[in-house]
Design a protein around this motif. Structure first.
Motif, PDB file in Angstrom:
ATOM      1  N   THR A  17      62.934 -14.661  48.738  1.00 45.95           N
ATOM      2  CA  THR A  17      61.676 -14.996  49.568  1.00 45.95           C
ATOM      3  C   THR A  17      61.007 -13.866  49.777  1.00 45.95           C
ATOM      4  OG1 THR A  17      62.927 -17.012  50.594  1.00 45.95           O
ATOM      5  CG2 THR A  17      61.100 -16.039  51.552  1.00 45.95           C
ATOM      6  N   GLN A  18      61.687 -12.788  49.875  1.00 41.33           N
ATOM      7  CA  GLN A  18      61.207 -11.578  50.252  1.00 41.33           C
ATOM      8  C   GLN A  18      60.107 -11.009  48.968  1.00 41.33           C
ATOM      9  OE1 GLN A  18      63.698  -8.104  50.573  1.00 41.33           O
ATOM     10  NE2 GLN A  18      62.469  -7.442  52.481  1.00 41.33           N
ATOM     11  N   ARG A  19      60.967 -11.279  47.662  1.00 37.59           N
ATOM     12  CA  ARG A  19      60.348 -10.824  46.527  1.00 37.59           C
ATOM     13  C   ARG A  19      59.077 -11.616  46.424  1.00 37.59           C
ATOM     14  NH1 ARG A  19      66.152 -10.650  44.273  1.00 37.59           N
ATOM     15  NH2 ARG A  19      66.537  -8.442  44.596  1.00 37.59           N
ATOM     16  N   LEU A  20      59.157 -13.122  46.735  1.00 40.89           N
ATOM     17  CA  LEU A  20      58.056 -14.010  46.258  1.00 40.89           C
ATOM     18  C   LEU A  20      56.856 -13.519  47.171  1.00 40.89           C
ATOM     19  CD1 LEU A  20      57.325 -16.387  44.635  1.00 40.89           C
ATOM     20  CD2 LEU A  20      57.857 -17.890  46.362  1.00 40.89           C
ATOM     21  N   LEU A  21      57.105 -13.130  48.521  1.00 43.02           N
ATOM     22  CA  LEU A  21      56.159 -12.706  49.453  1.00 43.02           C
ATOM     23  C   LEU A  21      55.619 -11.406  48.876  1.00 43.02           C
ATOM     24  CD1 LEU A  21      57.317 -12.746  53.270  1.00 43.02           C
ATOM     25  CD2 LEU A  21      55.478 -13.950  52.297  1.00 43.02           C
ATOM     26  N   GLU A  22      56.346 -10.633  48.285  1.00 41.37           N
ATOM     27  CA  GLU A  22      55.793  -9.393  47.816  1.00 41.37           C
ATOM     28  C   GLU A  22      54.507  -9.577  46.602  1.00 41.37           C
ATOM     29  OE1 GLU A  22      58.910  -6.395  46.977  1.00 41.37           O
ATOM     30  OE2 GLU A  22      57.520  -5.626  45.354  1.00 41.37           O
ATOM     31  N   LEU A  23      55.155 -10.692  45.935  1.00 37.73           N
ATOM     32  CA  LEU A  23      53.977 -10.934  44.837  1.00 37.73           C
ATOM     33  C   LEU A  23      52.865 -11.700  45.497  1.00 37.73           C
ATOM     34  CD1 LEU A  23      53.984 -11.359  41.521  1.00 37.73           C
ATOM     35  CD2 LEU A  23      54.911 -13.798  42.015  1.00 37.73           C
ATOM     36  N   ALA A  24      53.195 -12.645  46.472  1.00 40.18           N
ATOM     37  CA  ALA A  24      51.989 -13.273  46.780  1.00 40.18           C
ATOM     38  C   ALA A  24      50.919 -12.299  47.763  1.00 40.18           C
ATOM     39  CB  ALA A  24      52.621 -14.358  48.038  1.00 40.18           C
ATOM     40  N   ARG A  25      51.505 -11.281  48.375  1.00 38.52           N
ATOM     41  CA  ARG A  25      50.707 -10.487  49.024  1.00 38.52           C
ATOM     42  C   ARG A  25      49.772  -9.745  47.956  1.00 38.52           C
ATOM     43  NH1 ARG A  25      54.958  -8.816  52.180  1.00 38.52           N
ATOM     44  NH2 ARG A  25      55.494  -7.037  50.601  1.00 38.52           N
ATOM     45  N   GLN A  26      49.953  -9.709  46.916  1.00 35.17           N
ATOM     46  CA  GLN A  26      48.953  -8.982  45.907  1.00 35.17           C
ATOM     47  C   GLN A  26      48.106 -10.011  45.269  1.00 35.17           C
ATOM     48  OE1 GLN A  26      51.400  -6.700  43.156  1.00 35.17           O
ATOM     49  NE2 GLN A  26      53.056  -7.112  44.377  1.00 35.17           N
TER      50      GLN A  26
ATOM     51  N   GLU B  41      70.237  -8.242  61.214  1.00 35.77           N
ATOM     52  CA  GLU B  41      69.061  -7.521  60.788  1.00 35.77           C
ATOM     53  C   GLU B  41      69.165  -7.576  59.067  1.00 35.77           C
ATOM     54  OE1 GLU B  41      65.709  -6.002  59.974  1.00 35.77           O
ATOM     55  OE2 GLU B  41      66.243  -6.112  61.984  1.00 35.77           O
ATOM     56  N   PRO B  42      68.198  -8.429  58.465  1.00 32.26           N
ATOM     57  CA  PRO B  42      68.196  -8.624  57.134  1.00 32.26           C
ATOM     58  C   PRO B  42      68.439  -7.245  56.160  1.00 32.26           C
ATOM     59  CG  PRO B  42      66.476  -9.974  58.262  1.00 32.26           C
ATOM     60  CD  PRO B  42      66.827  -9.140  59.231  1.00 32.26           C
ATOM     61  N   LYS B  43      67.584  -6.291  56.469  1.00 35.20           N
ATOM     62  CA  LYS B  43      67.704  -5.180  55.599  1.00 35.20           C
ATOM     63  C   LYS B  43      69.130  -4.554  55.519  1.00 35.20           C
ATOM     64  CE  LYS B  43      63.016  -4.678  55.460  1.00 35.20           C
ATOM     65  NZ  LYS B  43      61.953  -4.492  56.439  1.00 35.20           N
TER      66      LYS B  43
ATOM     67  N   LEU C 268      62.275 -13.018  57.972  1.00 35.15           N
ATOM     68  CA  LEU C 268      61.866 -12.193  56.782  1.00 35.15           C
ATOM     69  C   LEU C 268      60.291 -12.387  56.706  1.00 35.15           C
ATOM     70  CD1 LEU C 268      64.291 -11.709  54.088  1.00 35.15           C
ATOM     71  CD2 LEU C 268      63.402 -10.001  55.441  1.00 35.15           C
ATOM     72  N   ILE C 269      60.022 -13.753  56.420  1.00 36.61           N
ATOM     73  CA  ILE C 269      58.755 -14.212  56.342  1.00 36.61           C
ATOM     74  C   ILE C 269      57.698 -13.685  57.606  1.00 36.61           C
ATOM     75  CG2 ILE C 269      57.175 -16.113  56.138  1.00 36.61           C
ATOM     76  CD1 ILE C 269      59.116 -17.379  54.607  1.00 36.61           C
ATOM     77  N   GLN C 270      58.256 -13.963  58.763  1.00 37.72           N
ATOM     78  CA  GLN C 270      57.437 -13.608  59.852  1.00 37.72           C
ATOM     79  C   GLN C 270      57.149 -12.032  60.127  1.00 37.72           C
ATOM     80  OE1 GLN C 270      59.412 -13.143  63.952  1.00 37.72           O
ATOM     81  NE2 GLN C 270      57.828 -14.527  64.876  1.00 37.72           N
ATOM     82  N   GLN C 271      58.329 -11.127  59.683  1.00 33.77           N
ATOM     83  CA  GLN C 271      58.038  -9.847  59.713  1.00 33.77           C
ATOM     84  C   GLN C 271      57.310  -9.205  58.586  1.00 33.77           C
ATOM     85  OE1 GLN C 271      59.608  -7.602  62.058  1.00 33.77           O
ATOM     86  NE2 GLN C 271      59.909  -9.511  62.772  1.00 33.77           N
ATOM     87  N   GLU C 272      57.301  -9.874  57.320  1.00 35.04           N
ATOM     88  CA  GLU C 272      56.520  -9.232  56.103  1.00 35.04           C
ATOM     89  C   GLU C 272      55.379  -9.864  55.611  1.00 35.04           C
ATOM     90  OE1 GLU C 272      59.473  -8.139  53.281  1.00 35.04           O
ATOM     91  OE2 GLU C 272      60.943  -7.296  54.794  1.00 35.04           O
ATOM     92  N   LYS C 273      54.857 -11.014  56.557  1.00 36.18           N
ATOM     93  CA  LYS C 273      53.739 -11.816  56.155  1.00 36.18           C
ATOM     94  C   LYS C 273      52.470 -11.141  55.760  1.00 36.18           C
ATOM     95  CE  LYS C 273      52.493 -14.185  60.264  1.00 36.18           C
ATOM     96  NZ  LYS C 273      51.064 -13.528  60.591  1.00 36.18           N
ATOM     97  N   GLY C 274      52.414  -9.912  56.322  1.00 36.56           N
ATOM     98  CA  GLY C 274      50.948  -9.231  56.429  1.00 36.56           C
ATOM     99  C   GLY C 274      49.875 -10.205  56.848  1.00 36.56           C
TER     100      GLY C 274
END
Ligand SMILES: CCCCCCCCCCCCCCCC(=O)SCCNC(=O)CCNC(=O)[C@H](O)C(C)(C)COP(=O)(O)OP(=O)(O)OC[C@H]1O[C@@H](n2cnc3c(N)ncnc32)[C@H](O)[C@@H]1OP(=O)(O)O
Ligand SMILES: NC(=O)C1=CN([C@@H]2O[C@H](COP(=O)(O)OP(=O)(O)OC[C@H]3O[C@@H](n4cnc5c(N)ncnc54)[C@H](OP(=O)(O)O)[C@@H]3O)[C@@H](O)[C@H]2O)C=CC1
Length: 504
Positions: A150-159, A191-193, A232-238
């Motif tokens: 999910t984190q990786r997909l978010l990273e892709l989505a942010r771009q 803590e996910p990380k 993670l989504i909440q934290q990294e949604k930008g």
């Protein structure tokens, strides 16, 4: 068409509109779906292509699997009966589907640079359905897929340059350690990380050993990693416009593309099949606990409607939609037992092992007694009979697998949860008059007595990759439970294959 698109984009709800604003929104859009080969993903792809025939393209992330290339898998998937209706409506629907080779557990999702470029410049909406839903998945893999994926997909989505909405499918049980679950993100179990670091360097066997400690109150790695991915989504949604959908136990379709389609043994489906075959006789469950089931098409309608709302209305805060039925139209496990049993009595399955007669109990000792008397003893006798007649014994193996799955499911069949559904209600209010009139996106079941909708979605299990047909009608083939079981007292099908009118 342009008028409707404009209306949808502006979020107008005028009486003149003659098309669902949700359908209109997706026309002309490029959509990316993960988990499209799965149970819910297929229904999502189908509904999108059928209701929004002008959708520009549907990219699906697919991995090669079981010796099949990505292309072979997609070709097989499109043959599935669930696509019959869209195949009839738009024979060239497959041209809109653009498979992309991907593996969510790998860095950068293992997507080639060329494919990545295409996605980054074109995609307007992402639906993230892919996950491992196994309750016994080793923690490392569940983390790698459900959380890191999910984190990786978010990273892709942010771009993504044209992204309007990102919709994540979670589960109503992600926060099952709480009894009252609001439509908010709760603090994560860890803590996910830190967990990611831990599983990176720790030996697999050590991770297995410490898994129960890490899970704490969470019943399995599935719900645990789904809770982590929400956080993670909440934290990294930008700056992304994101919504989270939390379905409860997803069952067969209510109406679309036709009543009763299902292709998975997850949730309650496998249990119903085992009960219908007369193999399962006793189940640990609380008669008074709510059986919170929701048909797959209702979940997908909500998902698409939430995609539209997120993209068009851009809510300031990320919205979570609890997609459940218990608060609106509660149905209890005790009622479920009666309903399922009476259906199987009226419509017996082919080649059943014994006459169906399953009972729920919340008493552990009583359950153990019936397991010995009604599961193990007949299985031993049957396997003996198989050996004596020169065939391979298999009933004990089936029984053991069933017990394993019952053990993993009982956490959910013995408790009730209260989910708030304010966002689902709000979304219903936002659908335009046309949406409500045509009922193109029914997102909750409120006007049907429970048994009415159960009549469809629990007792009709049709086709799919697993060749399931259980439409209040005989079951044709069920891998593993059925094969080779030719009991002399097998129940006769109530209607013939021709009468059944299914494709298999
Ligand atoms: C009468 C009243 C009843 C009331 C009844 C109350 C029950 C109360 C349920 C609550 C339900 C909560 C649900 C939580 C809400 C979510 O979020 S639902 C989504 C969550 N995920 C799940 O439900 C998945 C649960 N399942 C699992 O974790 C794993 O399947 C298990 C149970 C650990 C079993 O693992 P396994 O022994 O390795 O078996 P598995 O690889 O899954 O299957 C092997 C083969 O057997 C087949 N198979 C599996 N199960 C069956 C089956 N039952 N029949 C036939 N074939 C089967 C598979 O399709 C597969 O076939 P192939 O693909 O190889 O052809
Ligand atoms: N079914 C239910 O009752 C419920 C489901 N949900 C959620 O809904 C979503 C969909 O569930 P459902 O359709 O039932 O699940 P399925 O198991 O049917 O489908 C899972 C999908 O994820 C894909 N996938 C798995 N691993 C990977 C990977 N490593 N890389 C790429 N894709 C992968 C699968 O692809 P492949 O075909 O290659 O295996 C498949 O398409 C999940 O997020 C689940 O948590 C929530 C509540 C209840």
């Amino acid at each position: 068409m342009g008028r409707y698109l404009l209306q949808a984009v502006k979020g107008r709800t005028t009486k003149e509109s003659t098309m669902s604003s949700v359908s209109a929104y997706y026309n002309g859009k490029t959509v990316l779906i993960t988990g499209a080969t799965g149970f819910m993903g297929k229904v999502l792809v189908e509904k999108l292509l059928r209701s929004s025939p002008e959708v520009k393209a549907v990219y699906i992330l697919v991995r090669p699997k079981a010796g099949q290339s990505m292309q072979e898998r997609v070709a097989n998937m499109l043959k599935c009966k669930v696509f019959d209706r869209v195949r009839e409506d738009c024979p060239n629907f497959h041209e809109k589907i653009k498979p992309i080779n991907a593996e969510l557990t790998q860095p950068k999702l293992a997507i080639s640079a060329e494919d990545e470029e295409e996605l980054l410049t074109r995609v307007n909406i992402v639906f993230h359905c892919a996950a491992t839903v196994r309750f016994d998945e080793p923690l490392k893999h569940a983390l790698q897929l459900n959380a890191m994926g999910t984190q990786r997909l978010l990273e892709l989505a942010r771009q993504m340059q044209k992204l309007e909405a990102f919709i994540h499918i979670s589960t109503a049980y992600a926060n099952c350690v709480r009894k009252c679950i609001d439509e908010i993100i709760y603090p994560p179990p860890a803590e996910p990380k830190k967990l990611f670091d831990l599983v990176e360097w720790l030996d697999e066997s050590i991770i297995q050993d410490i898994t129960p400690k890490l899970l704490g109150d969470w019943p399995n790695t599935y719900t645990y990693t789904k809770a982590l991915s929400e956080y993670l989504i909440q934290q990294e949604k930008g700056n992304l416009n994101i919504a989270i959908i939390r379905p409860s136990i997803v069952g067969a379709s209510w109406h679309e593309p036709f009543p009763g389609w299902i292709d998975s043994f997850n949730g309650t489906s496998g249990i119903f099949v085992a009960a219908g075959k007369g193999i399962l006789r006793t189940v640990i469950a609380n008669n008074e606990a709510v059986a919170d089931m929701i048909p797959v098409d209702v979940v997908i309608n909500l998902t698409l409607a939430a995609g539209w709302y997120t993209a068009v209305h851009r809510p300031k805060n990320m919205l979570v939609y609890n997609c459940t039925t218990g608060g609106i139209n509660p149905f209890f496990w005790g009622e479920m037992e009666q309903y399922v049993m009476s259906t199987f009595k009226r419509n017996p399955l082919e080649q059943a092992f014994r006459t169906p007669n399953a009972h729920l109990t919340s008493n552990y000792l009583i359950n153990q007694y019936w397991i010995t008397v009604s599961h193990k003893a007949p299985a031993i006798l049957y396997d003996l009979y198989m050996r004596l007649t020169g065939r391979k014994p298999r009933m004990m193996k089936i029984i053991n697998r069933l017990h394993k799955s019952m053990m993993l499911l009982q956490y959910f069949s013995t408790q009730s949860w209260d989910w708030s559904s304010d966002n689902m209600n709000m979304l219903m209010g936002q659908l335009n008059t046309e949406d409500r009139k045509t009922e193109e996106y029914p997102i909750r079941i409120q006007h049907h007595p429970p048994c009415d909708h159960l009549a469809h979605f629990h007792c009709k299990v049709t086709d799919g990759s697993k060749h399931l047909v259980l439409c209040g009608e005989p079951l044709l083939q069920v891998p593993f439970l059925l094969q080779g079981i030719q009991h002399p007292q097998a129940l006769k099908p109530s209607i013939s294959n021709q009468q059944r009118g299914t494709s298999r």
